[in-house]
Design an enzyme around this catalytic site. Structure first.
Site, mmCIF file in Angstrom:
data_model
loop_
_atom_site.group_PDB
_atom_site.id
_atom_site.type_symbol
_atom_site.label_atom_id
_atom_site.label_comp_id
_atom_site.label_asym_id
_atom_site.label_seq_id
_atom_site.Cartn_x
_atom_site.Cartn_y
_atom_site.Cartn_z
ATOM 1 N N MET A 22 -4.616 -12.016 -3.941
ATOM 2 C CA MET A 22 -5.467 -13.102 -3.445
ATOM 3 C C MET A 22 -6.673 -13.261 -4.367
ATOM 4 O O MET A 22 -7.715 -13.771 -3.957
ATOM 5 C CB MET A 22 -5.916 -12.816 -2.012
ATOM 6 C CG MET A 22 -4.737 -12.779 -1.045
ATOM 7 S SD MET A 22 -5.183 -13.178 0.649
ATOM 8 C CE MET A 22 -6.410 -11.955 0.971
ATOM 9 N N GLU A 27 -10.207 -3.156 -10.457
ATOM 10 C CA GLU A 27 -9.424 -2.134 -11.160
ATOM 11 C C GLU A 27 -8.130 -1.786 -10.401
ATOM 12 O O GLU A 27 -7.102 -1.492 -11.007
ATOM 13 C CB GLU A 27 -10.319 -0.902 -11.363
ATOM 14 C CG GLU A 27 -9.853 0.087 -12.396
ATOM 15 C CD GLU A 27 -9.486 -0.514 -13.749
ATOM 16 O OE1 GLU A 27 -8.428 -0.111 -14.266
ATOM 17 O OE2 GLU A 27 -10.229 -1.375 -14.274
ATOM 18 N N HIS A 29 -6.186 -3.846 -8.698
ATOM 19 C CA HIS A 29 -5.163 -4.849 -9.057
ATOM 20 C C HIS A 29 -4.663 -4.614 -10.484
ATOM 21 O O HIS A 29 -3.480 -4.767 -10.775
ATOM 22 C CB HIS A 29 -5.742 -6.266 -9.005
ATOM 23 C CG HIS A 29 -6.159 -6.712 -7.642
ATOM 24 N ND1 HIS A 29 -7.475 -6.840 -7.271
ATOM 25 C CD2 HIS A 29 -5.432 -7.068 -6.552
ATOM 26 C CE1 HIS A 29 -7.544 -7.264 -6.025
ATOM 27 N NE2 HIS A 29 -6.324 -7.405 -5.550
ATOM 28 N N GLN A 146 0.965 -3.105 5.175
ATOM 29 C CA GLN A 146 1.485 -4.311 4.515
ATOM 30 C C GLN A 146 2.644 -3.956 3.586
ATOM 31 O O GLN A 146 3.671 -4.640 3.541
ATOM 32 C CB GLN A 146 0.366 -4.994 3.732
ATOM 33 C CG GLN A 146 0.867 -6.065 2.767
ATOM 34 C CD GLN A 146 -0.250 -6.818 2.087
ATOM 35 O OE1 GLN A 146 -0.852 -7.696 2.679
ATOM 36 N NE2 GLN A 146 -0.543 -6.480 0.841
ATOM 37 N N SER A 181 -11.553 -2.311 -3.165
ATOM 38 C CA SER A 181 -11.207 -3.437 -2.302
ATOM 39 C C SER A 181 -12.052 -4.625 -2.726
ATOM 40 O O SER A 181 -13.211 -4.463 -3.122
ATOM 41 C CB SER A 181 -11.527 -3.080 -0.848
ATOM 42 O OG SER A 181 -11.615 -4.255 -0.065
HETATM 43 O O1 PAF Z 1 -2.554 -7.945 -0.424
HETATM 44 C C1 PAF Z 1 -2.844 -9.134 -0.642
HETATM 45 O O2 PAF Z 1 -3.672 -9.456 -1.490
HETATM 46 C C2 PAF Z 1 -2.179 -10.222 0.181
HETATM 47 O O3 PAF Z 1 -1.981 -9.813 1.479
HETATM 48 C C3 PAF Z 1 -0.864 -10.740 -0.440
HETATM 49 C C4 PAF Z 1 0.184 -9.652 -0.502
HETATM 50 C C5 PAF Z 1 -1.139 -11.275 -1.841
HETATM 51 C C6 PAF Z 1 -0.289 -11.877 0.412
HETATM 52 O O4 PAF Z 1 -1.157 -12.971 0.508
#
Ligand code: PAF
Length: 264
Positions: A22, A27, A29, A146, A181
């Site tokens: 999103m 770091e 990501h 998730q 985060s």
């Molecule tokens: O983890 C995230 O950033 C979001 O939940 C995702 C997996 C991109 C879905 O919108």
């Protein structure tokens, strides 16, 4: 590195290694992008702040948005392309449905605290998988529930995403132990110090002690639990377990988790 927003431009990247995000890249990501590079196939990073996964009172409007900086970061970590679709491209009609897997409804963790959240996540991720057609998709284990939900969703829709492998990548922490985060930017210096109690509490021996530690530091605990790692239900003797926490520091909601030794 290209930045694209049209579906037609994705065709050349089929069978890529895919990192859905999103935006507000940090770091953590970048470590997912580096993980994706290990497949030696093109790496696609999507940036889409998904309105469907925010409840009306949550922080969709204020969620940090920074496409230019994100694209530079993604490039620096080795991404081949950034896919930044519009809401219209993602949701061409409003009556999409998805069957949620057990991890999205049974644990009573994120699913209970954020009703509708996993429906929104699954809608976005399913649409992205259909458009991007990746071979591998990498998700951070910081959002452990998730990760499980998506893993189970892909198993559930085996025919739809035949050759897709879901890969979990380890939680990345700052030197002080705070899990990275996009929401950490909202913490004041004092709140950041307070938030360190989350990492400490994850290592407490019992759920009761976890809650006590968080309470002592003034955090508002949503859950602090020890669960079976594959179902996120109550621990089973001899099976892997994980500690998971969601807590608020002021208005900032943070989640974290870590693997635990199941000696019970
Ligand atoms: O983890 C995230 O950033 C979001 O939940 C995702 C997996 C991109 C879905 O919108």
């Amino acid at each position: 590195m290209d930045i694209i927003s049209e579906i037609a431009d994705l065709a050349q990247y089929e069978n890529c290694a895919f990192v859905p995000t999103m935006g507000a890249l940090h770091e953590g990501h970048l470590s997912l992008i580096r993980e994706a590079k290990r497949f030696h196939i093109p790496v696609v990073v999507s940036i889409f702040v998904n309105p469907e996964q925010f409840a009306p009172h949550e922080d969709y409007e204020t969620y940090p948005k920074s496409l230019d900086q994100d694209s530079r970061f993604a490039k620096s970590a080795g991404a081949d392309v950034v896919f930044a679709p519009s809401v219209e491209t993602m949701y061409p009609n409003s009556n999409q449905t998805i069957t949620l897997p057990p991890a999205a409804t049974e644990p009573q963790l994120e699913d209970a605290c954020r009703p509708g959240h996993f429906r929104g996540v699954c809608l976005a991720v399913a649409r992205l998988f259909d458009l991007v057609k990746p071979t591998a998709a990498i998700f951070g284990e910081k959002d452990y529930q998730q990760f499980l939900v998506i893993h189970q969703m892909v198993q559930q829709y085996k025919e739809r995403w035949k050759n897709l492998h879901i890969i979990g990548a380890p939680n990345i922490r700052d030197d002080d132990g705070l899990a990275m985060s996009s929401r950490n930017v909202f913490l004041t210096t004092d709140q950041r110090t307070q938030a360190l109690a989350i990492h400490q509490a994850l290592n407490e021996p019992t759920e009761k002690k976890m809650v006590e530690m968080l309470d002592q530091h003034g955090l508002d605990v949503e859950y602090a639990v020890i669960r079976d790692e594959t179902t996120l239900l109550e621990p089973v003797h001899g099976k892997p377990i994980r500690a998971l926490i969601a807590a608020k520091v002021g208005n900032v909601r943070l989640i974290d988790n870590c693997v635990r030794n199941n000696s019970s």
